[in-house]
Design a protein around this motif. Structure first.
Motif, mmCIF file in Angstrom:
data_model
loop_
_atom_site.group_PDB
_atom_site.id
_atom_site.type_symbol
_atom_site.label_atom_id
_atom_site.label_comp_id
_atom_site.label_asym_id
_atom_site.label_seq_id
_atom_site.Cartn_x
_atom_site.Cartn_y
_atom_site.Cartn_z
ATOM 1 N N TYR A 1 -3.165 7.209 4.929
ATOM 2 C CA TYR A 1 -3.844 5.819 5.641
ATOM 3 C C TYR A 1 -2.855 5.602 7.089
ATOM 4 C CZ TYR A 1 -0.367 2.822 3.610
ATOM 5 O OH TYR A 1 0.649 2.247 3.227
ATOM 6 N N ARG A 2 -1.578 6.008 6.967
ATOM 7 C CA ARG A 2 -0.562 5.768 8.170
ATOM 8 C C ARG A 2 -0.395 7.166 9.083
ATOM 9 N NH1 ARG A 2 2.865 1.665 8.244
ATOM 10 N NH2 ARG A 2 4.693 3.205 8.895
ATOM 11 N N HIS A 3 -0.479 8.203 8.473
ATOM 12 C CA HIS A 3 0.157 9.369 9.052
ATOM 13 C C HIS A 3 -0.799 9.854 10.097
ATOM 14 C CE1 HIS A 3 3.077 12.296 10.109
ATOM 15 N NE2 HIS A 3 2.478 13.310 9.573
ATOM 16 N N GLY A 4 -0.711 9.956 11.604
ATOM 17 C CA GLY A 4 -1.164 10.473 12.434
ATOM 18 C C GLY A 4 -1.279 11.993 12.705
ATOM 19 N N GLY A 5 0.210 12.450 12.457
ATOM 20 C CA GLY A 5 0.382 13.770 12.664
ATOM 21 C C GLY A 5 0.639 13.882 14.127
ATOM 22 N N GLY A 6 0.693 15.406 14.574
ATOM 23 C CA GLY A 6 1.116 15.670 15.905
ATOM 24 C C GLY A 6 2.495 14.869 16.445
ATOM 25 N N GLN A 7 2.372 14.803 17.816
ATOM 26 C CA GLN A 7 3.470 14.269 18.479
ATOM 27 C C GLN A 7 3.541 12.684 18.274
ATOM 28 O OE1 GLN A 7 3.953 14.946 22.660
ATOM 29 N NE2 GLN A 7 5.953 14.155 22.866
ATOM 30 N N ALA B 1 -3.983 5.140 -0.847
ATOM 31 C CA ALA B 1 -4.124 3.704 -0.645
ATOM 32 C C ALA B 1 -5.217 3.516 0.517
ATOM 33 C CB ALA B 1 -2.755 2.953 -0.248
ATOM 34 N N VAL B 2 -6.136 2.414 0.325
ATOM 35 C CA VAL B 2 -6.944 2.361 1.468
ATOM 36 C C VAL B 2 -6.650 0.848 2.293
ATOM 37 C CG1 VAL B 2 -9.373 1.938 1.924
ATOM 38 C CG2 VAL B 2 -8.614 3.324 0.147
ATOM 39 N N PHE B 3 -6.155 1.164 3.337
ATOM 40 C CA PHE B 3 -5.511 0.103 4.419
ATOM 41 C C PHE B 3 -6.606 -0.629 4.941
ATOM 42 C CE2 PHE B 3 -3.446 -1.689 8.116
ATOM 43 C CZ PHE B 3 -2.578 -2.233 7.554
ATOM 44 N N PHE B 4 -6.019 -1.889 5.131
ATOM 45 C CA PHE B 4 -7.133 -2.946 5.958
ATOM 46 C C PHE B 4 -5.887 -3.836 6.465
ATOM 47 C CE2 PHE B 4 -9.471 -6.558 6.824
ATOM 48 C CZ PHE B 4 -10.587 -6.177 7.257
ATOM 49 N N GLY B 5 -6.087 -4.416 7.675
ATOM 50 C CA GLY B 5 -5.228 -5.165 8.413
ATOM 51 C C GLY B 5 -5.912 -5.684 9.766
ATOM 52 N N THR C 1 0.914 -1.226 0.127
ATOM 53 C CA THR C 1 -0.060 0.048 -0.124
ATOM 54 C C THR C 1 0.819 1.267 0.073
ATOM 55 O OG1 THR C 1 -0.042 -0.396 2.197
ATOM 56 C CG2 THR C 1 -2.162 -0.930 1.143
ATOM 57 N N ASP C 2 1.660 1.485 -0.987
ATOM 58 C CA ASP C 2 2.398 2.769 -1.290
ATOM 59 C C ASP C 2 1.854 3.900 -1.687
ATOM 60 O OD1 ASP C 2 4.581 1.206 -0.097
ATOM 61 O OD2 ASP C 2 5.249 0.390 -2.358
ATOM 62 N N GLU C 3 0.732 3.820 -2.621
ATOM 63 C CA GLU C 3 0.073 4.916 -3.104
ATOM 64 C C GLU C 3 -0.481 6.064 -1.991
ATOM 65 O OE1 GLU C 3 -1.088 2.011 -3.618
ATOM 66 O OE2 GLU C 3 -0.795 1.325 -5.532
ATOM 67 N N PRO D 1 -11.451 9.930 -1.694
ATOM 68 C CA PRO D 1 -12.457 9.285 -2.690
ATOM 69 C C PRO D 1 -12.120 8.029 -3.030
ATOM 70 C CG PRO D 1 -11.493 11.517 -3.632
ATOM 71 C CD PRO D 1 -10.739 11.016 -2.574
ATOM 72 N N ARG D 2 -11.228 7.434 -3.084
ATOM 73 C CA ARG D 2 -10.910 5.919 -3.099
ATOM 74 C C ARG D 2 -11.531 5.145 -2.065
ATOM 75 N NH1 ARG D 2 -4.867 3.273 -4.533
ATOM 76 N NH2 ARG D 2 -5.640 1.292 -5.151
ATOM 77 N N ALA D 3 -11.386 5.564 -0.929
ATOM 78 C CA ALA D 3 -12.064 4.978 0.308
ATOM 79 C C ALA D 3 -13.515 5.141 0.244
ATOM 80 C CB ALA D 3 -11.750 5.637 1.643
ATOM 81 N N LEU D 4 -13.985 6.092 -0.016
ATOM 82 C CA LEU D 4 -15.473 6.401 -0.324
ATOM 83 C C LEU D 4 -15.896 5.301 -1.414
ATOM 84 C CD1 LEU D 4 -15.858 10.187 0.036
ATOM 85 C CD2 LEU D 4 -16.079 8.633 1.596
ATOM 86 N N SER D 5 -15.206 5.274 -2.402
ATOM 87 C CA SER D 5 -15.643 4.130 -3.622
ATOM 88 C C SER D 5 -15.709 2.965 -2.903
ATOM 89 C CB SER D 5 -14.774 4.364 -4.924
ATOM 90 O OG SER D 5 -15.118 3.103 -5.718
ATOM 91 N N LEU D 6 -14.858 2.357 -2.359
ATOM 92 C CA LEU D 6 -14.594 1.054 -1.770
ATOM 93 C C LEU D 6 -15.749 0.831 -0.726
ATOM 94 C CD1 LEU D 6 -10.831 0.579 -1.560
ATOM 95 C CD2 LEU D 6 -12.470 -0.809 -2.969
ATOM 96 N N SER D 7 -15.885 1.964 0.205
ATOM 97 C CA SER D 7 -17.005 1.766 1.345
ATOM 98 C C SER D 7 -18.531 1.532 0.542
ATOM 99 C CB SER D 7 -16.992 2.921 1.985
ATOM 100 O OG SER D 7 -15.998 2.823 2.893
#
Length: 339
Positions: free
Chosen positions: A234-240, A120-124, A115-117, A183-189
């Motif tokens: 899909y990975r980055h939470g930001g902040g500290q 990307a819409v992550f699932f795990g 999931t490099d894009e 938008p990709r997440a909304l489409s898959l949902s």
């Protein structure tokens, strides 16, 4: 499941390619396909084995995202993949550009590995823990049974929609909003809701809750919580240390809860020698006269490989946590509501 919602099944019609992905998923169901998605690190290790260089079955194609020979799948399934726009040709091999994971009796589509894009819409594994937490909350005799009914719910940052879908199936009379900025997440949902016949689930673009109106009886979220140098959404939470988005969701959700409404948030927290940075922040945010809340570590050590990254030098472990916050029902508000 029969549709009891008075709302339209989806906010916009599915495209031809999306409808084809719905049909492809139904076909995988008919073929008794199942696949449990693991962490990216485990995925990489299993795929690196010489015998796994190419797919040899449906799980290899649609779960492990391995290249496969054109002869592996029958022509009818190949045509379905082509119609769905999920088949690519790499030299003398084919490859699926989507993955399909089992969640209970359901199959959910999401992004292929790796999931490099940026979109990307992550699932795990986090998705499974998140769904289990929601199901446990909503089960007959569970915590939700002691409170007001859930008539309106939202999943903030829905991704492929596992959280929203679990609510929609458990509460078919409720309006369930699957919210995301991708938008990709909304489409898959939308696709996954159509596959499950969850006609009360609606995928809508929203930055947190900023683009939707009204209050909610249940708000759930499984936000990104990593400190990702590439800032992938899909990975980055930001902040500290990746905690920023988790905190922003709490701040956005609390004023939008109905009396008796609950925020159920599954996230990850980078634990240092100083302890848990999230709990003291919560104690400052949550007025005990307005909210009751419960916070727990449900897995003390997840994604340990991330500790090798430069941004985690002071981190001892990453813990999966579950937060449940309920707005208290005050007697005056209860009397007004009954009137």
């Amino acid at each position: 499941m029969s549709c009891v919602s008075p709302l339209p099944a989806l906010p916009v019609p599915l495209s031809a390619a999306e409808l084809a992905q719905v049909e492809l998923t139904h076909e995988l169901k008919r073929r008794n396909y199942r696949f449990v998605t693991c962490t990216p690190a485990t995925h990489a290790r299993v795929n690196a084995r010489p015998e796994n260089a190419q797919a040899s079955d449906l799980a290899g194609v649609f779960g492990w995202s391995r290249p496969f020979s054109p002869e592996l799948l029958d022509p009818a399934l190949i045509r379905r993949m082509q119609a769905a726009g999920v088949l690519t040709v790499e030299q003398d091999h084919y490859r699926s550009t989507i993955r399909c994971s089992s969640v209970g009796d359901q199959l959910l589509l999401h992004s292929d590995y790796p999931t490099d894009e940026p979109d990307a819409v992550f699932f795990g594994p986090d998705s499974y823990r998140f769904v289990h937490a929601i199901e446990d909350f909503l089960r007959p005799g569970g915590i939700a049974a002691a409170g007001p009914p859930v008539w309106r719910a939202a999943d903030i940052g829905c991704g492929a929609g596992p959280g929203a879908l679990s609510i929609a199936l458990a509460r078919p009379a409720a309006e369930v909003l699957a919210l995301d900025i991708n938008p990709r997440a909304l489409s898959l949902s939308c696709i996954n809701a159509a596959v499950a016949d969850a006609c009360n689930m609606h995928a809508l673009h929203s930055d947190l809750l900023n683009d939707v109106a009204g209050d909610f009886d249940l708000i759930v979220a499984n936000p990104p919580y990593m400190a990702d140098p590439q800032c992938r959404a899909y990975r980055h939470g930001g902040g500290q240390l990746g905690l920023g988005l988790t905190q922003a969701i709490v701040e956005a959700a609390l004023p939008r809860l109905t009396a008796g409404g609950t925020l159920l948030l599954y996230s990850g927290v980078a634990m240092t020698a100083a302890g848990d940075p999230f709990r003291p922040w919560l104690q400052q945010q949550l007025d005990d006269s307005q909210y009751s809340w419960h916070y727990q570590e449900i897995d003390p050590d997840v994604f340990g490989e991330e500790l090798l990254e430069p941004g985690y030098r002071e981190v001892e472990r990453i813990a999966a946590v579950l937060l449940r916050v309920t707005r208290k029902i005050h007697p005056a508000a209860d009397i007004t509501a009954r009137a």
